[in-house]
Design a protein around this motif. Structure first.
Motif, PDB file in Angstrom:
ATOM      1  N   ALA A 192      15.904  68.432  14.232  1.00 26.28           N
ATOM      2  CA  ALA A 192      14.662  69.210  14.288  1.00 26.28           C
ATOM      3  C   ALA A 192      13.518  68.340  13.779  1.00 26.28           C
ATOM      4  CB  ALA A 192      14.783  70.476  13.448  1.00 26.28           C
ATOM      5  N   PRO A 193      12.283  68.612  14.202  1.00 20.78           N
ATOM      6  CA  PRO A 193      11.147  67.823  13.698  1.00 20.78           C
ATOM      7  C   PRO A 193      10.930  68.068  12.210  1.00 20.78           C
ATOM      8  CG  PRO A 193      10.365  69.709  14.955  1.00 20.78           C
ATOM      9  CD  PRO A 193      11.850  69.660  15.163  1.00 20.78           C
TER      10      PRO A 193
ATOM     11  N   GLN B 113      37.081  78.490  14.170  1.00 20.79           N
ATOM     12  CA  GLN B 113      36.666  77.671  13.036  1.00 20.79           C
ATOM     13  C   GLN B 113      35.186  77.336  13.168  1.00 20.79           C
ATOM     14  OE1 GLN B 113      39.779  74.741  13.914  1.00 20.79           O
ATOM     15  NE2 GLN B 113      40.580  75.070  11.868  1.00 20.79           N
ATOM     16  N   SER B 114      34.548  77.060  12.042  1.00 14.74           N
ATOM     17  CA  SER B 114      33.106  76.852  12.093  1.00 14.74           C
ATOM     18  C   SER B 114      32.645  75.836  11.057  1.00 14.74           C
ATOM     19  CB  SER B 114      32.370  78.180  11.869  1.00 14.74           C
ATOM     20  OG  SER B 114      32.647  78.686  10.567  1.00 14.74           O
ATOM     21  N   ASP B 115      31.428  75.365  11.264  1.00 15.05           N
ATOM     22  CA  ASP B 115      30.769  74.478  10.311  1.00 15.05           C
ATOM     23  C   ASP B 115      29.271  74.682  10.465  1.00 15.05           C
ATOM     24  OD1 ASP B 115      30.721  72.463   8.289  1.00 15.05           O
ATOM     25  OD2 ASP B 115      30.110  70.999   9.799  1.00 15.05           O
ATOM     26  N   THR B 116      28.517  74.390   9.413  1.00 17.76           N
ATOM     27  CA  THR B 116      27.071  74.592   9.446  1.00 17.76           C
ATOM     28  C   THR B 116      26.317  73.295   9.198  1.00 17.76           C
ATOM     29  OG1 THR B 116      26.969  75.136   7.083  1.00 17.76           O
ATOM     30  CG2 THR B 116      27.307  76.961   8.620  1.00 17.76           C
ATOM     31  N   ALA B 117      25.103  73.260   9.717  1.00 21.92           N
ATOM     32  CA  ALA B 117      24.185  72.145   9.477  1.00 21.92           C
ATOM     33  C   ALA B 117      22.791  72.726   9.316  1.00 21.92           C
ATOM     34  CB  ALA B 117      24.221  71.152  10.637  1.00 21.92           C
ATOM     35  N   SER B 118      21.966  72.077   8.505  1.00 21.24           N
ATOM     36  CA  SER B 118      20.628  72.597   8.208  1.00 21.24           C
ATOM     37  C   SER B 118      19.562  71.527   8.394  1.00 21.24           C
ATOM     38  CB  SER B 118      20.567  73.143   6.777  1.00 21.24           C
ATOM     39  OG  SER B 118      21.474  74.196   6.588  1.00 21.24           O
ATOM     40  N   ALA B 119      18.332  71.993   8.592  1.00 16.45           N
ATOM     41  CA  ALA B 119      17.180  71.101   8.691  1.00 16.45           C
ATOM     42  C   ALA B 119      15.977  71.814   8.085  1.00 16.45           C
ATOM     43  CB  ALA B 119      16.898  70.719  10.144  1.00 16.45           C
ATOM     44  N   THR B 120      15.102  71.042   7.450  1.00 13.60           N
ATOM     45  CA  THR B 120      13.890  71.596   6.841  1.00 13.60           C
ATOM     46  C   THR B 120      12.670  71.181   7.647  1.00 13.60           C
ATOM     47  OG1 THR B 120      14.885  71.530   4.637  1.00 13.60           O
ATOM     48  CG2 THR B 120      12.495  71.684   4.755  1.00 13.60           C
TER      49      THR B 120
ATOM     50  N   PRO C  86      23.482  74.633  22.881  1.00 13.76           N
ATOM     51  CA  PRO C  86      23.225  73.988  21.593  1.00 13.76           C
ATOM     52  C   PRO C  86      21.744  73.782  21.299  1.00 13.76           C
ATOM     53  CG  PRO C  86      23.864  72.345  23.202  1.00 13.76           C
ATOM     54  CD  PRO C  86      24.000  73.679  23.881  1.00 13.76           C
ATOM     55  N   LYS C  87      20.872  74.179  22.238  1.00 17.48           N
ATOM     56  CA  LYS C  87      19.435  73.974  22.050  1.00 17.48           C
ATOM     57  C   LYS C  87      18.716  75.318  21.995  1.00 17.48           C
ATOM     58  CE  LYS C  87      19.381  69.454  24.306  1.00 17.48           C
ATOM     59  NZ  LYS C  87      18.749  68.591  25.330  1.00 17.48           N
ATOM     60  N   LEU C  88      17.685  75.348  21.138  1.00 17.91           N
ATOM     61  CA  LEU C  88      16.922  76.579  20.966  1.00 17.91           C
ATOM     62  C   LEU C  88      15.458  76.235  20.756  1.00 17.91           C
ATOM     63  CD1 LEU C  88      17.031  79.730  20.528  1.00 17.91           C
ATOM     64  CD2 LEU C  88      17.129  79.208  18.077  1.00 17.91           C
ATOM     65  N   SER C  89      14.578  76.966  21.445  1.00 16.71           N
ATOM     66  CA  SER C  89      13.130  76.840  21.241  1.00 16.71           C
ATOM     67  C   SER C  89      12.671  78.006  20.380  1.00 16.71           C
ATOM     68  CB  SER C  89      12.394  76.862  22.585  1.00 16.71           C
ATOM     69  OG  SER C  89      12.784  75.760  23.385  1.00 16.71           O
TER      70      SER C  89
ATOM     71  N   GLU D  79       5.609  75.933  19.619  1.00 19.16           N
ATOM     72  CA  GLU D  79       7.037  75.956  19.898  1.00 19.16           C
ATOM     73  C   GLU D  79       7.729  74.706  19.358  1.00 19.16           C
ATOM     74  OE1 GLU D  79       8.884  75.708  24.055  1.00 19.16           O
ATOM     75  OE2 GLU D  79       8.840  77.878  23.672  1.00 19.16           O
ATOM     76  N   VAL D  80       8.844  74.929  18.675  1.00 20.99           N
ATOM     77  CA  VAL D  80       9.637  73.846  18.091  1.00 20.99           C
ATOM     78  C   VAL D  80      10.990  73.795  18.798  1.00 20.99           C
ATOM     79  CG1 VAL D  80      10.801  73.062  15.991  1.00 20.99           C
ATOM     80  CG2 VAL D  80       8.512  74.043  15.854  1.00 20.99           C
ATOM     81  N   GLN D  81      11.485  72.571  19.049  1.00 17.20           N
ATOM     82  CA  GLN D  81      12.774  72.394  19.704  1.00 17.20           C
ATOM     83  C   GLN D  81      13.842  72.088  18.652  1.00 17.20           C
ATOM     84  OE1 GLN D  81      13.132  72.962  22.982  1.00 17.20           O
ATOM     85  NE2 GLN D  81      10.925  73.385  23.071  1.00 17.20           N
ATOM     86  N   LEU D  82      14.878  72.931  18.609  1.00 15.01           N
ATOM     87  CA  LEU D  82      16.013  72.735  17.712  1.00 15.01           C
ATOM     88  C   LEU D  82      17.214  72.306  18.545  1.00 15.01           C
ATOM     89  CD1 LEU D  82      15.562  76.029  15.653  1.00 15.01           C
ATOM     90  CD2 LEU D  82      14.655  73.762  15.107  1.00 15.01           C
ATOM     91  N   ASP D  83      17.926  71.273  18.097  1.00 12.93           N
ATOM     92  CA  ASP D  83      18.981  70.680  18.913  1.00 12.93           C
ATOM     93  C   ASP D  83      20.245  70.471  18.081  1.00 12.93           C
ATOM     94  OD1 ASP D  83      20.560  69.305  20.668  1.00 12.93           O
ATOM     95  OD2 ASP D  83      19.069  67.807  21.211  1.00 12.93           O
ATOM     96  N   ALA D  84      21.322  71.182  18.449  1.00 16.40           N
ATOM     97  CA  ALA D  84      22.615  71.039  17.771  1.00 16.40           C
ATOM     98  C   ALA D  84      23.659  70.476  18.731  1.00 16.40           C
ATOM     99  CB  ALA D  84      23.065  72.391  17.223  1.00 16.40           C
ATOM    100  N   SER D  85      23.246  69.540  19.569  1.00 15.37           N
ATOM    101  CA  SER D  85      24.073  69.050  20.672  1.00 15.37           C
ATOM    102  C   SER D  85      25.180  68.091  20.272  1.00 15.37           C
ATOM    103  CB  SER D  85      23.217  68.334  21.715  1.00 15.37           C
ATOM    104  OG  SER D  85      22.153  69.086  22.123  1.00 15.37           O
ATOM    105  N   ASP D  86      25.212  67.631  19.030  1.00 16.15           N
ATOM    106  CA  ASP D  86      26.157  66.571  18.682  1.00 16.15           C
ATOM    107  C   ASP D  86      27.245  66.991  17.695  1.00 16.15           C
ATOM    108  OD1 ASP D  86      24.926  64.680  20.321  1.00 16.15           O
ATOM    109  OD2 ASP D  86      23.423  64.248  18.789  1.00 16.15           O
TER     110      ASP D  86
END
Length: 199
Positions: free
Chosen positions: A80-81, A147-154, A123-126, A89-96
């Motif tokens: 994320a930026p 199963q799951s895992d989380t990632a965060s961005a500020t 995996p992408k959200l605007s 609009e902000v582009q969020l990307d969890a593609s990896d």
């Protein structure tokens, strides 16, 4: 189930029957016989087995085996930026993410309250942040095994700057109003009756 994750099996109800002499558990068909209620974990990825062995009061032996799949949980990733303007609009990307089953859904917490605001298969959200403040965004990647895992961005969201076009429009609008007022004033002065004083 992930490697090293503990689980409990319990056959107490069977062991309490009058016609049952002995009950135990075996894992991956190894020789060790575990208690009627026991906690176990598998350290390696792969299909494993849990076998319940029952011996009745006549010495007859019976067993039931259950398959226990052990898989690697996903590793989430979020791009994320670092900063953005409010109402932009902000582009969020969890593609990896990495996973051995494939990701089935992405759960997005957009206001740091611990609850998913949106769930997507992409995996992408605007998204558009309305308030100028620091926002923490979290995505939870959930695979086919649950199963799951989380990632965060500020993201530091600032007030939107007024565009130069908008400023120019405002300036021109003010100039036009002043021009109209001056024109009205000129007409009024030109048509106002007056008498020239004699020198």
């Amino acid at each position: 189930m992930a490697p090293g994750e503990s689980f409990t099996v319990d056959a107490t109800a069977i062991s309490e029957r009058n016609d049952v002499a002995n009950v135990c558990w075996k894992f991956d068909e190894k020789d060790t016989c575990h208690d009627v209620k026991t906690t176990h974990s598998f350290e390696e990825v792969g299909p494993h087995t849990a076998t319940l062995i029952v011996i009745d009061d006549n010495g007859e032996r019976s067993s039931r085996t259950a398959l226990v799949p052990v898989t690697t949980p996903p590793t989430a990733d979020l791009s994320a930026p670092d900063s953005a303007e409010a109402e932009t609009e902000v582009q969020l990307d969890a593609s990896d993410p990495t996973d051995d089953h494939g990701i089935e859904s992405y759960e997005w917490d957009l206001n740091s309250d611990g609850t998913a605001d949106e769930t997507t298969t992409s995996p992408k959200l605007s998204y558009t942040f309305e308030n100028a403040e620091t926002h923490e965004v979290t995505v939870t990647a959930v695979d086919a095994a649950g199963q799951s895992d989380t990632a965060s961005a500020t993201i530091d969201v600032t007030e939107a700057e007024q565009s130069s076009a908008a400023s120019a429009d405002g300036f021109l609008g003010s100039t036009a109003i002043v021009g109209i007022l001056l024109a009205i004033g000129a007409v009024a002065i030109g048509t106002f009756p007056f008498t020239r004083a004699e020198g």
